[in-house]
Write a protein that holds these residues in place. Sequence first.
Motif, PDB file in Angstrom:
ATOM      1  N   LYS A  58      39.905 -22.187  77.469  1.00  0.00           N
ATOM      2  CA  LYS A  58      38.694 -22.230  78.292  1.00  0.00           C
ATOM      3  C   LYS A  58      37.599 -21.465  77.583  1.00  0.00           C
ATOM      4  CE  LYS A  58      37.974 -20.715  82.573  1.00  0.00           C
ATOM      5  NZ  LYS A  58      38.473 -19.809  83.603  1.00  0.00           N
ATOM      6  N   PRO A  59      36.415 -22.058  77.412  1.00  0.00           N
ATOM      7  CA  PRO A  59      35.335 -21.298  76.780  1.00  0.00           C
ATOM      8  C   PRO A  59      35.064 -20.031  77.589  1.00  0.00           C
ATOM      9  CG  PRO A  59      34.631 -23.557  77.292  1.00  0.00           C
ATOM     10  CD  PRO A  59      35.999 -23.399  77.846  1.00  0.00           C
ATOM     11  N   ASN A  60      34.985 -18.889  76.915  1.00  0.00           N
ATOM     12  CA  ASN A  60      34.754 -17.643  77.653  1.00  0.00           C
ATOM     13  C   ASN A  60      33.697 -16.776  76.985  1.00  0.00           C
ATOM     14  OD1 ASN A  60      36.275 -17.057  75.442  1.00  0.00           O
ATOM     15  ND2 ASN A  60      37.963 -16.117  76.510  1.00  0.00           N
ATOM     16  N   PRO A  61      32.453 -17.274  76.886  1.00  0.00           N
ATOM     17  CA  PRO A  61      31.393 -16.427  76.350  1.00  0.00           C
ATOM     18  C   PRO A  61      31.180 -15.223  77.268  1.00  0.00           C
ATOM     19  CG  PRO A  61      30.457 -18.388  77.353  1.00  0.00           C
ATOM     20  CD  PRO A  61      31.936 -18.572  77.354  1.00  0.00           C
ATOM     21  N   PHE A  62      30.692 -14.123  76.700  1.00  0.00           N
ATOM     22  CA  PHE A  62      30.459 -12.933  77.516  1.00  0.00           C
ATOM     23  C   PHE A  62      29.211 -13.146  78.354  1.00  0.00           C
ATOM     24  CE2 PHE A  62      32.588 -10.895  73.715  1.00  0.00           C
ATOM     25  CZ  PHE A  62      33.828 -10.880  74.323  1.00  0.00           C
ATOM     26  N   PRO A  63      29.330 -13.053  79.678  1.00  0.00           N
ATOM     27  CA  PRO A  63      28.214 -13.434  80.549  1.00  0.00           C
ATOM     28  C   PRO A  63      27.029 -12.491  80.468  1.00  0.00           C
ATOM     29  CG  PRO A  63      30.012 -12.510  81.826  1.00  0.00           C
ATOM     30  CD  PRO A  63      30.513 -12.640  80.427  1.00  0.00           C
ATOM     31  N   SER A  64      27.275 -11.252  80.080  1.00  0.00           N
ATOM     32  CA  SER A  64      26.159 -10.302  80.082  1.00  0.00           C
ATOM     33  C   SER A  64      25.354 -10.372  78.787  1.00  0.00           C
ATOM     34  CB  SER A  64      26.690  -8.892  80.277  1.00  0.00           C
ATOM     35  OG  SER A  64      27.622  -8.593  79.265  1.00  0.00           O
ATOM     36  N   MET A  65      25.770 -11.227  77.856  1.00  0.00           N
ATOM     37  CA  MET A  65      25.119 -11.226  76.547  1.00  0.00           C
ATOM     38  C   MET A  65      24.391 -12.541  76.284  1.00  0.00           C
ATOM     39  SD  MET A  65      28.051  -9.586  74.160  1.00  0.00           S
ATOM     40  CE  MET A  65      29.048  -8.201  74.705  1.00  0.00           C
ATOM     41  N   SER A  66      23.379 -12.459  75.420  1.00  0.00           N
ATOM     42  CA  SER A  66      22.672 -13.661  75.006  1.00  0.00           C
ATOM     43  C   SER A  66      23.515 -14.403  73.972  1.00  0.00           C
ATOM     44  CB  SER A  66      21.334 -13.280  74.395  1.00  0.00           C
ATOM     45  OG  SER A  66      21.552 -12.613  73.175  1.00  0.00           O
ATOM     46  N   ILE A  67      23.033 -15.572  73.561  1.00  0.00           N
ATOM     47  CA  ILE A  67      23.772 -16.360  72.577  1.00  0.00           C
ATOM     48  C   ILE A  67      23.965 -15.556  71.294  1.00  0.00           C
ATOM     49  CG2 ILE A  67      23.617 -18.395  71.100  1.00  0.00           C
ATOM     50  CD1 ILE A  67      22.209 -19.811  73.426  1.00  0.00           C
ATOM     51  N   VAL A  74      20.885 -24.460  69.140  1.00  0.00           N
ATOM     52  CA  VAL A  74      20.500 -23.229  69.832  1.00  0.00           C
ATOM     53  C   VAL A  74      19.492 -22.378  69.074  1.00  0.00           C
ATOM     54  CG1 VAL A  74      22.724 -23.097  70.991  1.00  0.00           C
ATOM     55  CG2 VAL A  74      22.389 -21.851  68.867  1.00  0.00           C
ATOM     56  N   LYS A  75      19.047 -22.835  67.906  1.00  0.00           N
ATOM     57  CA  LYS A  75      18.241 -21.923  67.093  1.00  0.00           C
ATOM     58  C   LYS A  75      16.928 -21.516  67.770  1.00  0.00           C
ATOM     59  CE  LYS A  75      15.959 -25.288  64.032  1.00  0.00           C
ATOM     60  NZ  LYS A  75      16.619 -26.578  64.360  1.00  0.00           N
ATOM     61  N   ASP A  76      16.488 -22.315  68.741  1.00  0.00           N
ATOM     62  CA  ASP A  76      15.242 -21.974  69.421  1.00  0.00           C
ATOM     63  C   ASP A  76      15.453 -21.131  70.672  1.00  0.00           C
ATOM     64  OD1 ASP A  76      13.808 -23.450  67.577  1.00  0.00           O
ATOM     65  OD2 ASP A  76      14.248 -25.311  68.673  1.00  0.00           O
ATOM     66  N   ARG A  77      16.694 -20.923  71.036  1.00  0.00           N
ATOM     67  CA  ARG A  77      16.905 -20.126  72.256  1.00  0.00           C
ATOM     68  C   ARG A  77      18.067 -19.156  72.080  1.00  0.00           C
ATOM     69  NH1 ARG A  77      20.151 -23.852  76.422  1.00  0.00           N
ATOM     70  NH2 ARG A  77      20.873 -25.478  75.034  1.00  0.00           N
ATOM     71  N   LEU A  78      17.982 -18.405  71.011  1.00  0.00           N
ATOM     72  CA  LEU A  78      19.062 -17.462  70.718  1.00  0.00           C
ATOM     73  C   LEU A  78      19.146 -16.345  71.746  1.00  0.00           C
ATOM     74  CD1 LEU A  78      18.592 -17.280  66.870  1.00  0.00           C
ATOM     75  CD2 LEU A  78      20.481 -18.319  68.109  1.00  0.00           C
ATOM     76  N   ASN A  79      18.059 -16.142  72.498  1.00  0.00           N
ATOM     77  CA  ASN A  79      18.078 -15.056  73.477  1.00  0.00           C
ATOM     78  C   ASN A  79      18.462 -15.518  74.873  1.00  0.00           C
ATOM     79  OD1 ASN A  79      17.425 -12.877  71.831  1.00  0.00           O
ATOM     80  ND2 ASN A  79      15.311 -13.602  71.732  1.00  0.00           N
ATOM     81  N   ALA A  80      18.773 -16.820  75.008  1.00  0.00           N
ATOM     82  CA  ALA A  80      19.188 -17.310  76.321  1.00  0.00           C
ATOM     83  C   ALA A  80      20.617 -16.851  76.597  1.00  0.00           C
ATOM     84  CB  ALA A  80      19.097 -18.824  76.360  1.00  0.00           C
ATOM     85  N   HIS A  81      20.982 -16.900  77.864  1.00  0.00           N
ATOM     86  CA  HIS A  81      22.341 -16.547  78.270  1.00  0.00           C
ATOM     87  C   HIS A  81      23.372 -17.464  77.618  1.00  0.00           C
ATOM     88  CE1 HIS A  81      22.881 -13.471  81.196  1.00  0.00           C
ATOM     89  NE2 HIS A  81      21.759 -13.802  81.811  1.00  0.00           N
ATOM     90  N   SER A 100      24.321 -20.365  79.745  1.00  0.00           N
ATOM     91  CA  SER A 100      23.388 -21.461  79.999  1.00  0.00           C
ATOM     92  C   SER A 100      23.676 -22.668  79.116  1.00  0.00           C
ATOM     93  CB  SER A 100      21.950 -20.984  79.769  1.00  0.00           C
ATOM     94  OG  SER A 100      21.745 -20.715  78.402  1.00  0.00           O
ATOM     95  N   LEU A 101      24.714 -22.572  78.279  1.00  0.00           N
ATOM     96  CA  LEU A 101      25.066 -23.710  77.425  1.00  0.00           C
ATOM     97  C   LEU A 101      26.043 -24.626  78.139  1.00  0.00           C
ATOM     98  CD1 LEU A 101      25.659 -21.731  74.120  1.00  0.00           C
ATOM     99  CD2 LEU A 101      23.660 -23.078  74.734  1.00  0.00           C
ATOM    100  N   SER A 102      26.173 -25.845  77.639  1.00  0.00           N
ATOM    101  CA  SER A 102      27.171 -26.758  78.210  1.00  0.00           C
ATOM    102  C   SER A 102      28.561 -26.294  77.779  1.00  0.00           C
ATOM    103  CB  SER A 102      26.923 -28.164  77.703  1.00  0.00           C
ATOM    104  OG  SER A 102      27.437 -28.292  76.392  1.00  0.00           O
ATOM    105  N   GLY A 103      29.589 -26.849  78.409  1.00  0.00           N
ATOM    106  CA  GLY A 103      30.956 -26.421  78.111  1.00  0.00           C
ATOM    107  C   GLY A 103      31.293 -26.549  76.633  1.00  0.00           C
ATOM    108  N   GLY A 104      30.918 -27.698  76.035  1.00  0.00           N
ATOM    109  CA  GLY A 104      31.230 -27.912  74.627  1.00  0.00           C
ATOM    110  C   GLY A 104      30.470 -26.954  73.727  1.00  0.00           C
ATOM    111  N   GLN A 105      29.208 -26.690  74.097  1.00  0.00           N
ATOM    112  CA  GLN A 105      28.423 -25.728  73.314  1.00  0.00           C
ATOM    113  C   GLN A 105      29.002 -24.328  73.462  1.00  0.00           C
ATOM    114  OE1 GLN A 105      24.672 -26.602  75.172  1.00  0.00           O
ATOM    115  NE2 GLN A 105      23.976 -27.820  73.441  1.00  0.00           N
ATOM    116  N   GLN A 106      29.451 -24.004  74.678  1.00  0.00           N
ATOM    117  CA  GLN A 106      30.058 -22.683  74.888  1.00  0.00           C
ATOM    118  C   GLN A 106      31.289 -22.515  74.004  1.00  0.00           C
ATOM    119  OE1 GLN A 106      30.882 -21.606  78.937  1.00  0.00           O
ATOM    120  NE2 GLN A 106      28.832 -22.117  79.624  1.00  0.00           N
TER     121      GLN A 106
END
Lengths: 350, 282
Positions: B120-129, B164-171, B174-180
Amino acid sequence: MSTVIATPKPGKPWTATPQQRLITASIYLGAVLVSFTLVAITPMKGKLAYFVVFFFSSLLIDFILSYIQRGMASAKDAIARGFVSVGMTLAVLPIFSILFEVVKRGYKGLNINLFTKDMSLTSVNDPIGNGGLIHAITGTIIMVAMALIVAMPIGILTAIYLTEIRGKFAAPIKFLVQAMSGVPSIVAGLFILSAYVYPITGALSGFAGSLALMILMIPTIARTSEEVLLLIPNDLREAGVALGGTQWRTVALVVVPAAKSGLVTALILGIARVAGETAPLVLLTGGGEKVNLNPFDGPMGSLPIYIWKCFGQGTEESIARAWSGILVLLVIVLALFISARFLSERKVAK
Amino acid sequence: MDKTATKPSSLSDVAAAKQKKSPGAQSLGVGLEARGVHAWFSGKHVLDGISLDFWSGTVTALIGPSGCGKSTFIRTLNRMHEFIPGAQMAGEVLLDGKDIYESGTDVTKIRLKVGMVFQKPNPFPSMSIAENVLSGLKLAELKVADKDALLEDCLERAGLWSEVKDRLNAHGGSLSGGQQQRLCIARSLAVKPQVLLMDEPCSALDPGSTLKIEETISHLSSSMTIIIVTHNMQQAARVSDYTAFFLSDGGPGSMIEVGPTSEIFSRPRDTRTENYVTGRFG
Ligand SMILES: Nc1ncnc2c1ncn2[C@@H]1O[C@H](COP(=O)(O)OP(=O)(O)OP(=O)(O)O)[C@@H](O)[C@H]1O
Ligand SMILES: [Mg+2]
């Protein structure tokens, strides 16, 4: 050029149509009519009677209507909805009536002197504009802040021990924390009196008061933080550790930040728990009438004691003062709540 | 790796075509070695003496029906197994010839060298990309001279940079599952692991994202050892050089057969393997 297909207007087809709203409104209107008729023709009297009749008749109408329109399941749903909304009303009614009462009685006493003067030169029968409660505001802020500075790390670290380290002592500590949250505040006051004031300083002080507040604050913060940390999915801990983090760094860099807004709530609940505590402060602080910014020396005022004293004095002016004190206390807690919410929910995205 | 090959008609053809291109030529030696690995959960025996070599520069696929112990096995390879209360194990796992379970081993160093991507994709929720990608450096207290270059490199290798190069500071969330999931791959690449464990990394992804991740795996495999668990036979055939088949007959799971992917899919030695890869059971 092919024909241009107009983009449809964005809408919310799942919300109620005007017709449905009319039906809902007429249900309540019908229920109001029924309640007036029944109260008029039967011996039932009073506001409560109106309310009860209104509740049951609207429930019944809603039930029948839903049954006719959509069948039994939806009719049962209507019943459940009715009971839930009445439960909600019963829960928020006291809160709003308290707020209403406090504002109604407290606003009259509000004036700028409240925030600039203390009570050292004011007597009970002086008009309300004389004197103020700055000594109580500063006292409460100093004592609560001191209690928070100690209780915050202890409470959160206890929660981390219970949820992350899960050491040998987790079960007894959990039990202890639960038991501590049931300690009456007067007991905490007496404990500090006998363990700190009598044997060590021999004098009442703001610091003694903040020690008692701290004892009351820790279990609230620890228990709430524990609940919050338990909600953090284990995936995140595993991800942190799998990236080569030690457990401590994983907790500090991943788990706690993910739980941040919940932990802030825990702190607010801790503050709210003690901000209005009166009993231990009566025992420990001496409740002065002058601004005293040194918690280690001399009596220190506080809002709860100010309120308690003013009510005790019984004159019209002092009772008005007491109500303004309550209003100020409520506003301070509310302001804290809102600012903490705001701080904790700042987004990463710019 | 080779995307120009003619369209294959069957699994074994895919694997065979692939195998011809890389007959172990990239192998740099044994990267990771499992020796008689057993595992238990609260006394329940779930893995029965798995011995398996993973060569550097190759991709090994672990296949087998659900519950046969594939996840448990790869979690023993970077000591994530011990994270589960009640878990026990026996056996050795050699990384660069040294047992990672030897007492006195710094387990955080092991996990740095043996990275992991979860099902399961598990990016850290408190961090940006960007923070997510670089989180491993912070967690493991590593110093890097040029963070921006590393960030771009990892995202590029995970096939995510252009998106993602234009939104490196987004959560990260906020990415789709595959991107996550590709973000999680980028995250594990940032600490430069020698071995990468992937537990069904594409199970929640669409064919497009799956393809991207498979390309990523092909790119990465030249420089590291990759072990991937998958339920998708085509995927195993496409990305792996070696395939190991696991099976549990109600008892603990064991390894039935291991070999070059082309052989496992074209002429398996064991009938159970054949039945599984041809879809007759499991
Ligand atoms: N945390 C756990 N506690 C107890 N038993 C477990 C635990 N995790 C896995 N098991 C058991 O260990 C066995 C192997 O599980 P494992 O997750 O390794 O299977 P798997 O091959 O990865 O399956 P899948 O393909 O469904 O992911 C199963 O029988 C499972 O019930
Ligand atoms: Mg699994």
